[in-house]
Design a protein around this motif. Structure first.
Motif, PDB file in Angstrom:
ATOM      1  N   PRO A 272       2.871  20.778 -10.549  1.00 33.85           N
ATOM      2  CA  PRO A 272       4.090  21.329  -9.930  1.00 33.85           C
ATOM      3  C   PRO A 272       3.823  22.237  -8.733  1.00 33.85           C
ATOM      4  O   PRO A 272       4.631  22.282  -7.804  1.00 33.85           O
ATOM      5  N   ILE A 273       2.697  22.951  -8.732  1.00 35.44           N
ATOM      6  CA  ILE A 273       2.427  23.875  -7.632  1.00 35.44           C
ATOM      7  C   ILE A 273       2.269  23.140  -6.294  1.00 35.44           C
ATOM      8  O   ILE A 273       2.459  23.714  -5.223  1.00 35.44           O
ATOM      9  N   LEU A 274       1.929  21.852  -6.370  1.00 34.03           N
ATOM     10  CA  LEU A 274       1.767  21.046  -5.160  1.00 34.03           C
ATOM     11  C   LEU A 274       2.964  20.135  -4.895  1.00 34.03           C
ATOM     12  O   LEU A 274       2.911  19.284  -4.001  1.00 34.03           O
ATOM     13  N   SER A 275       4.026  20.304  -5.657  1.00 36.43           N
ATOM     14  CA  SER A 275       5.178  19.386  -5.554  1.00 36.43           C
ATOM     15  C   SER A 275       5.780  19.369  -4.149  1.00 36.43           C
ATOM     16  O   SER A 275       6.175  18.320  -3.642  1.00 36.43           O
ATOM     17  N   LYS A 276       5.852  20.541  -3.512  1.00 36.06           N
ATOM     18  CA  LYS A 276       6.410  20.609  -2.159  1.00 36.06           C
ATOM     19  C   LYS A 276       5.550  19.838  -1.162  1.00 36.06           C
ATOM     20  O   LYS A 276       6.064  19.179  -0.250  1.00 36.06           O
ATOM     21  N   LEU A 277       4.229  19.892  -1.354  1.00 38.19           N
ATOM     22  CA  LEU A 277       3.303  19.142  -0.489  1.00 38.19           C
ATOM     23  C   LEU A 277       3.548  17.647  -0.618  1.00 38.19           C
ATOM     24  O   LEU A 277       3.653  16.935   0.396  1.00 38.19           O
ATOM     25  N   TYR A 278       3.621  17.149  -1.849  1.00 41.49           N
ATOM     26  CA  TYR A 278       3.856  15.723  -2.068  1.00 41.49           C
ATOM     27  C   TYR A 278       5.220  15.296  -1.524  1.00 41.49           C
ATOM     28  O   TYR A 278       5.361  14.224  -0.945  1.00 41.49           O
ATOM     29  N   GLU A 279       6.190  16.178  -1.703  1.00 40.98           N
ATOM     30  CA  GLU A 279       7.539  15.863  -1.255  1.00 40.98           C
ATOM     31  C   GLU A 279       7.617  15.755   0.266  1.00 40.98           C
ATOM     32  O   GLU A 279       8.096  14.763   0.819  1.00 40.98           O
ATOM     33  N   LYS A 280       7.125  16.795   0.946  1.00 43.27           N
ATOM     34  CA  LYS A 280       7.245  16.834   2.407  1.00 43.27           C
ATOM     35  C   LYS A 280       6.320  15.842   3.103  1.00 43.27           C
ATOM     36  O   LYS A 280       6.663  15.290   4.157  1.00 43.27           O
ATOM     37  N   SER A 281       5.132  15.603   2.526  1.00 42.23           N
ATOM     38  CA  SER A 281       4.152  14.734   3.179  1.00 42.23           C
ATOM     39  C   SER A 281       4.365  13.258   2.886  1.00 42.23           C
ATOM     40  O   SER A 281       4.032  12.412   3.725  1.00 42.23           O
ATOM     41  N   ILE A 282       4.901  12.942   1.701  1.00 43.65           N
ATOM     42  CA  ILE A 282       4.965  11.542   1.296  1.00 43.65           C
ATOM     43  C   ILE A 282       6.355  11.113   0.814  1.00 43.65           C
ATOM     44  O   ILE A 282       6.940  10.166   1.335  1.00 43.65           O
ATOM     45  N   LEU A 283       6.888  11.796  -0.165  1.00 44.21           N
ATOM     46  CA  LEU A 283       8.097  11.316  -0.840  1.00 44.21           C
ATOM     47  C   LEU A 283       9.333  11.348   0.041  1.00 44.21           C
ATOM     48  O   LEU A 283      10.284  10.579  -0.195  1.00 44.21           O
TER      49      LEU A 283
ATOM     50  N   LEU B  20       1.729  12.593  -9.395  1.00 47.32           N
ATOM     51  CA  LEU B  20       1.125  13.896  -9.148  1.00 47.32           C
ATOM     52  C   LEU B  20       2.180  14.981  -8.991  1.00 47.32           C
ATOM     53  O   LEU B  20       1.933  16.154  -9.304  1.00 47.32           O
ATOM     54  N   PHE B  21       3.355  14.611  -8.518  1.00 49.33           N
ATOM     55  CA  PHE B  21       4.471  15.540  -8.383  1.00 49.33           C
ATOM     56  C   PHE B  21       4.805  16.166  -9.741  1.00 49.33           C
ATOM     57  O   PHE B  21       5.067  17.370  -9.846  1.00 49.33           O
ATOM     58  N   LYS B  22       4.760  15.351 -10.779  1.00 51.20           N
ATOM     59  CA  LYS B  22       5.044  15.831 -12.132  1.00 51.20           C
ATOM     60  C   LYS B  22       3.838  16.528 -12.754  1.00 51.20           C
ATOM     61  O   LYS B  22       3.974  17.497 -13.492  1.00 51.20           O
ATOM     62  N   LYS B  23       2.653  16.028 -12.423  1.00 44.61           N
ATOM     63  CA  LYS B  23       1.423  16.542 -13.043  1.00 44.61           C
ATOM     64  C   LYS B  23       1.044  17.922 -12.520  1.00 44.61           C
ATOM     65  O   LYS B  23       0.540  18.766 -13.273  1.00 44.61           O
TER      66      LYS B  23
ATOM     67  N   LEU C 291       0.835  -1.198   0.000  1.00 42.34           N
ATOM     68  CA  LEU C 291       0.000   0.000   0.000  1.00 42.34           C
ATOM     69  C   LEU C 291       0.872   1.250   0.000  1.00 42.34           C
ATOM     70  O   LEU C 291       0.612   2.209  -0.749  1.00 42.34           O
ATOM     71  N   TRP C 292       1.915   1.258   0.828  1.00 48.44           N
ATOM     72  CA  TRP C 292       2.798   2.414   0.893  1.00 48.44           C
ATOM     73  C   TRP C 292       3.503   2.646  -0.443  1.00 48.44           C
ATOM     74  O   TRP C 292       3.631   3.792  -0.895  1.00 48.44           O
ATOM     75  N   ASN C 293       3.942   1.577  -1.078  1.00 46.94           N
ATOM     76  CA  ASN C 293       4.580   1.705  -2.387  1.00 46.94           C
ATOM     77  C   ASN C 293       3.606   2.296  -3.412  1.00 46.94           C
ATOM     78  O   ASN C 293       3.989   3.102  -4.265  1.00 46.94           O
ATOM     79  N   LYS C 294       2.347   1.898  -3.312  1.00 43.93           N
ATOM     80  CA  LYS C 294       1.324   2.430  -4.217  1.00 43.93           C
ATOM     81  C   LYS C 294       1.101   3.924  -3.968  1.00 43.93           C
ATOM     82  O   LYS C 294       0.972   4.716  -4.914  1.00 43.93           O
ATOM     83  N   ILE C 295       1.044   4.313  -2.699  1.00 47.26           N
ATOM     84  CA  ILE C 295       0.856   5.721  -2.359  1.00 47.26           C
ATOM     85  C   ILE C 295       2.023   6.560  -2.867  1.00 47.26           C
ATOM     86  O   ILE C 295       1.838   7.652  -3.435  1.00 47.26           O
ATOM     87  N   GLN C 296       3.242   6.053  -2.711  1.00 47.44           N
ATOM     88  CA  GLN C 296       4.395   6.789  -3.207  1.00 47.44           C
ATOM     89  C   GLN C 296       4.380   6.894  -4.730  1.00 47.44           C
ATOM     90  O   GLN C 296       4.757   7.922  -5.295  1.00 47.44           O
ATOM     91  N   GLY C 297       3.914   5.839  -5.384  1.00 48.49           N
ATOM     92  CA  GLY C 297       3.782   5.887  -6.834  1.00 48.49           C
ATOM     93  C   GLY C 297       2.780   6.950  -7.266  1.00 48.49           C
ATOM     94  O   GLY C 297       3.023   7.698  -8.227  1.00 48.49           O
ATOM     95  N   GLU C 298       1.663   7.030  -6.558  1.00 48.53           N
ATOM     96  CA  GLU C 298       0.668   8.067  -6.843  1.00 48.53           C
ATOM     97  C   GLU C 298       1.264   9.460  -6.641  1.00 48.53           C
ATOM     98  O   GLU C 298       1.016  10.373  -7.442  1.00 48.53           O
TER      99      GLU C 298
ATOM    100  N   VAL D 104     -13.753   8.620  -4.698  1.00 44.56           N
ATOM    101  CA  VAL D 104     -12.329   8.443  -4.412  1.00 44.56           C
ATOM    102  C   VAL D 104     -11.762   7.320  -5.281  1.00 44.56           C
ATOM    103  O   VAL D 104     -12.274   6.205  -5.265  1.00 44.56           O
ATOM    104  N   ASN D 105     -10.714   7.622  -6.014  1.00 41.18           N
ATOM    105  CA  ASN D 105     -10.100   6.606  -6.880  1.00 41.18           C
ATOM    106  C   ASN D 105      -8.604   6.429  -6.629  1.00 41.18           C
ATOM    107  O   ASN D 105      -7.895   5.831  -7.429  1.00 41.18           O
ATOM    108  N   ASN D 106      -8.099   6.994  -5.506  1.00 42.57           N
ATOM    109  CA  ASN D 106      -6.706   6.758  -5.127  1.00 42.57           C
ATOM    110  C   ASN D 106      -6.579   6.879  -3.610  1.00 42.57           C
ATOM    111  O   ASN D 106      -7.510   7.299  -2.924  1.00 42.57           O
ATOM    112  N   TYR D 107      -5.417   6.491  -3.093  1.00 39.02           N
ATOM    113  CA  TYR D 107      -5.197   6.533  -1.642  1.00 39.02           C
ATOM    114  C   TYR D 107      -4.675   7.884  -1.177  1.00 39.02           C
ATOM    115  O   TYR D 107      -4.831   8.256  -0.013  1.00 39.02           O
ATOM    116  N   ILE D 108      -4.040   8.608  -2.065  1.00 40.83           N
ATOM    117  CA  ILE D 108      -3.382   9.847  -1.665  1.00 40.83           C
ATOM    118  C   ILE D 108      -4.387  10.936  -1.281  1.00 40.83           C
ATOM    119  O   ILE D 108      -4.112  11.775  -0.424  1.00 40.83           O
ATOM    120  N   THR D 109      -5.572  10.905  -1.881  1.00 40.36           N
ATOM    121  CA  THR D 109      -6.579  11.929  -1.591  1.00 40.36           C
ATOM    122  C   THR D 109      -7.045  11.896  -0.132  1.00 40.36           C
ATOM    123  O   THR D 109      -6.978  12.922   0.561  1.00 40.36           O
TER     124      THR D 109
END
Length: 276
Positions: free
Chosen positions: A25-36, A20-23, A9-16, A95-100
């Motif tokens: 960019p304005i939220l890239s810092k959020l994805y980075e600090k919260s998950i990646l 989204l990090f690439k899709k 599950l964690w690997n899937k969340i990181q993949g998501e 809901v269609n992903n875990y990250i939301t």
């Protein structure tokens, strides 16, 4: 020790998050600090919750260390987190992903924060537990007494205004919509003055379940209902006071399927079939 299911599950969340990090960019810092930046779900969730619950007096770093330590000592809690995330994906048709839910759903955040508060309460760290309860109520508009027992596979849908009393017991696979109260009548002052909610119950928005009563497995409670007496398993109740309006024995064999079409059918069945 992290189970294989939790790791997947964690690997899937990181993949998501990487997608989204690439899709976006304005939220890239959020994805980075919260998950990646984290190597496991417990650290990610500790960061997310500590950031939301911290104040100028109690820093996010202190809360992060506290939460991470709790997760490291009790794998049962993180297993419940995983089941809660999967339950949201299975039952919520939008809901269609875990990250939301992990990043944005205050019902999920309130529930997982309560699990930490409940752990501290059981360890007799009442002051810190009560502090967390207060912050959960302020930040997420969900008020759960730290002593209340909540099982796994739980969904707080929208969550705003949910109140759960001290002696309440909620078993596995329960769905609770916003503005629901599991409270007391005022006639009983003992610890056991709150309801017991058995497995697979669905409680509609605004329903009030009051007193030391039991709601049986598979029950559906209509929106705005007031439940004051025991409810037998596998029925639908609605009204003020709530009365049985339908026997739903069909739900005895009901299980939450991963198929999204089934989730949509289930939601429509509740909303339009029985006043949920």
């Amino acid at each position: 020790m992290v189970s294989l299911k939790n790791l997947k599950l964690w690997n899937k969340i990181q993949g998501e998050a990487r997608l989204l990090f690439k899709k976006e960019p304005i939220l890239s810092k959020l994805y980075e600090k919260s998950i990646l930046n984290h190597d496991k779900l417990s650290h990610s969730l500790s960061y997310i919750l500590s950031t939301k619950l911290s104040t100028s007096i109690i820093s996010s770093k202190k809360l992060f260390n506290c939460f991470s330590e709790i997760y490291s000592k009790n794998i049962f809690i993180i297993n419940s987190v995983v089941k809660d995330l999967k339950a949201i994906l299975e039952r919520d048709p939008v809901v269609n992903n875990y990250i939301t839910p992990l990043l944005y759903f205050k019902g999920f955040h309130a529930l997982e924060s309560h699990r930490l508060s409940n752990y501290l309460w059981k360890k007799k760290k009442y002051e810190l537990s009560t502090y967390l309860q207060s912050r959960i109520s302020t930040v997420f508009s969900v008020d759960i007494h730290p002593r209340a027992y909540i099982g796994s596979g739980i969904v707080f849908d929208h969550a705003h205004g949910i109140v759960i009393g001290e002696g309440a017991i909620i078993e596995d696979d329960v769905s609770i919509f916003h503005s629901v109260t599991l409270g007391a009548t005022g006639k009983n002052t003992s610890i056991n003055r709150h309801p017991i909610i058995r497995k697979q119950v669905v409680i509609g928005a605004g329903a009030k379940i009051l007193g030391n009563i039991e709601v049986g497995q598979g029950v559906k409670i209509g929106a705005g209902s007031i439940v004051l007496k025991n409810v037998p398993p596998f029925v639908t109740v609605a009204g003020i006071p709530a009365k049985i309006i339908k026997n739903v024995n069909i739900c005895k064999n009901f299980s939450f399927e991963k198929n999204k079409n089934n989730s949509m059918h289930y939601t429509k069945f509740l909303q339009y079939g029985d006043g949920i």
